[in-house]
Scaffold this motif. Sequence first.
Motif, mmCIF file in Angstrom:
data_model
loop_
_atom_site.group_PDB
_atom_site.id
_atom_site.type_symbol
_atom_site.label_atom_id
_atom_site.label_comp_id
_atom_site.label_asym_id
_atom_site.label_seq_id
_atom_site.Cartn_x
_atom_site.Cartn_y
_atom_site.Cartn_z
ATOM 1 N N CYS A 38 0.842 -1.189 0.000
ATOM 2 C CA CYS A 38 0.000 0.000 0.000
ATOM 3 C C CYS A 38 0.879 1.241 0.000
ATOM 4 O O CYS A 38 1.780 1.367 0.831
ATOM 5 C CB CYS A 38 -0.878 -0.013 1.250
ATOM 6 S SG CYS A 38 -1.934 1.440 1.413
ATOM 7 N N PHE A 39 0.607 2.143 -0.936
ATOM 8 C CA PHE A 39 1.244 3.452 -0.894
ATOM 9 C C PHE A 39 0.363 4.340 -0.027
ATOM 10 O O PHE A 39 -0.844 4.438 -0.258
ATOM 11 C CB PHE A 39 1.362 4.070 -2.289
ATOM 12 C CG PHE A 39 2.479 3.494 -3.106
ATOM 13 C CD1 PHE A 39 3.804 3.848 -2.852
ATOM 14 C CD2 PHE A 39 2.219 2.588 -4.120
ATOM 15 C CE1 PHE A 39 4.839 3.316 -3.608
ATOM 16 C CE2 PHE A 39 3.249 2.053 -4.876
ATOM 17 C CZ PHE A 39 4.562 2.409 -4.621
ATOM 18 N N ALA A 40 0.944 4.970 0.979
ATOM 19 C CA ALA A 40 0.224 5.898 1.847
ATOM 20 C C ALA A 40 0.687 7.310 1.496
ATOM 21 O O ALA A 40 1.879 7.620 1.585
ATOM 22 C CB ALA A 40 0.515 5.582 3.306
ATOM 23 N N GLU A 105 14.721 2.693 5.076
ATOM 24 C CA GLU A 105 14.466 1.431 5.783
ATOM 25 C C GLU A 105 13.046 1.327 6.334
ATOM 26 O O GLU A 105 12.570 0.242 6.625
ATOM 27 C CB GLU A 105 15.501 1.221 6.903
ATOM 28 C CG GLU A 105 15.376 2.171 8.068
ATOM 29 C CD GLU A 105 15.992 3.551 7.807
ATOM 30 O OE1 GLU A 105 15.743 4.459 8.632
ATOM 31 O OE2 GLU A 105 16.692 3.745 6.790
ATOM 32 N N ARG A 106 12.324 2.441 6.446
ATOM 33 C CA ARG A 106 10.930 2.417 6.926
ATOM 34 C C ARG A 106 9.918 2.446 5.783
ATOM 35 O O ARG A 106 8.723 2.488 6.015
ATOM 36 C CB ARG A 106 10.675 3.605 7.857
ATOM 37 C CG ARG A 106 11.499 3.547 9.145
ATOM 38 C CD ARG A 106 11.353 4.797 10.013
ATOM 39 N NE ARG A 106 11.908 5.957 9.293
ATOM 40 C CZ ARG A 106 11.220 7.079 9.045
ATOM 41 N NH1 ARG A 106 9.994 7.234 9.448
ATOM 42 N NH2 ARG A 106 11.797 8.069 8.384
ATOM 43 N N GLY A 107 10.409 2.451 4.541
ATOM 44 C CA GLY A 107 9.521 2.481 3.382
ATOM 45 C C GLY A 107 9.167 3.873 2.929
ATOM 46 O O GLY A 107 8.335 4.045 2.030
ATOM 47 N N VAL A 108 9.768 4.898 3.528
ATOM 48 C CA VAL A 108 9.505 6.283 3.138
ATOM 49 C C VAL A 108 10.262 6.578 1.835
ATOM 50 O O VAL A 108 11.445 6.253 1.704
ATOM 51 C CB VAL A 108 9.926 7.266 4.252
ATOM 52 C CG1 VAL A 108 9.765 8.716 3.792
ATOM 53 C CG2 VAL A 108 9.104 7.009 5.514
ATOM 54 N N GLU A 153 8.106 12.143 -2.726
ATOM 55 C CA GLU A 153 9.014 12.051 -1.591
ATOM 56 C C GLU A 153 8.261 12.335 -0.294
ATOM 57 O O GLU A 153 7.408 13.212 -0.249
ATOM 58 C CB GLU A 153 10.172 13.039 -1.750
ATOM 59 C CG GLU A 153 11.104 12.684 -2.883
ATOM 60 C CD GLU A 153 12.241 13.675 -3.048
ATOM 61 O OE1 GLU A 153 12.546 14.440 -2.108
ATOM 62 O OE2 GLU A 153 12.837 13.670 -4.139
ATOM 63 N N GLY A 154 8.570 11.553 0.743
ATOM 64 C CA GLY A 154 7.917 11.701 2.032
ATOM 65 C C GLY A 154 6.736 10.766 2.202
ATOM 66 O O GLY A 154 6.319 10.492 3.331
ATOM 67 N N ASP A 155 6.164 10.288 1.099
ATOM 68 C CA ASP A 155 5.094 9.300 1.181
ATOM 69 C C ASP A 155 5.729 7.944 1.480
ATOM 70 O O ASP A 155 6.948 7.817 1.541
ATOM 71 C CB ASP A 155 4.273 9.279 -0.110
ATOM 72 C CG ASP A 155 3.509 10.578 -0.317
ATOM 73 O OD1 ASP A 155 3.120 11.209 0.685
ATOM 74 O OD2 ASP A 155 3.316 10.973 -1.486
ATOM 75 N N ARG A 156 4.902 6.924 1.656
ATOM 76 C CA ARG A 156 5.439 5.655 2.144
ATOM 77 C C ARG A 156 4.830 4.459 1.422
ATOM 78 O O ARG A 156 3.664 4.479 1.048
ATOM 79 C CB ARG A 156 5.114 5.565 3.641
ATOM 80 C CG ARG A 156 5.700 4.389 4.322
ATOM 81 C CD ARG A 156 5.593 4.539 5.846
ATOM 82 N NE ARG A 156 6.134 3.346 6.446
ATOM 83 C CZ ARG A 156 5.495 2.610 7.337
ATOM 84 N NH1 ARG A 156 4.310 2.968 7.767
ATOM 85 N NH2 ARG A 156 6.045 1.525 7.821
#
Length: 167
Positions: A38-40, A105-108, A153-156
């Motif tokens: 999922c892209f948040a 590493e957090r998917g950001v 950028e900044g999304d996850r």
Amino acid sequence: MNIITALIPFCALALAGCGAAEAGKTTEPVKLQQVQACFASGGEGYPVTVEIASDPEERKKGLMGRRDLDENAGMVFEYQEDRPARYGFWMYKTLIPLDIAFLDERGVIVSVRHMLPCTSSRSSDCPIYPAGKPFRNAVEMNAGYFKAHRIDEGDRLIWPSEGTCPP
């Protein structure tokens, strides 16, 4: 026995390892693990299905030779440690335009690049698209996917999402 005669069996064995795709034939695509992701972005969630390329051979092959990619599908390139900003991806033998998001590493998402197919038969002629920032993983999607969904950028990217994707 001269050196040429001695090398013939060795060369024949080495060439036997070449893939059928090199000879103009098609091969069965390697079946990679698929997960829901999922892209948040901006309070919205965009569910996608991604294949996971986690070993060096899977990452090297990537999406080479694919003639299409489903609308909400992509490929995650998984690494065990961070990659430097100069590290990048190329489009050698890749037939479809792609966008790539480099992830921490957090998917950001730390950077996004648009990549065009390389039509050269020589890998050295294909441009490399560097991340521009250190990253841990990367995800390739159809060209225009990120722009169409206002993902930047900044999304996850959350993966595996285990069926949950923010509304």
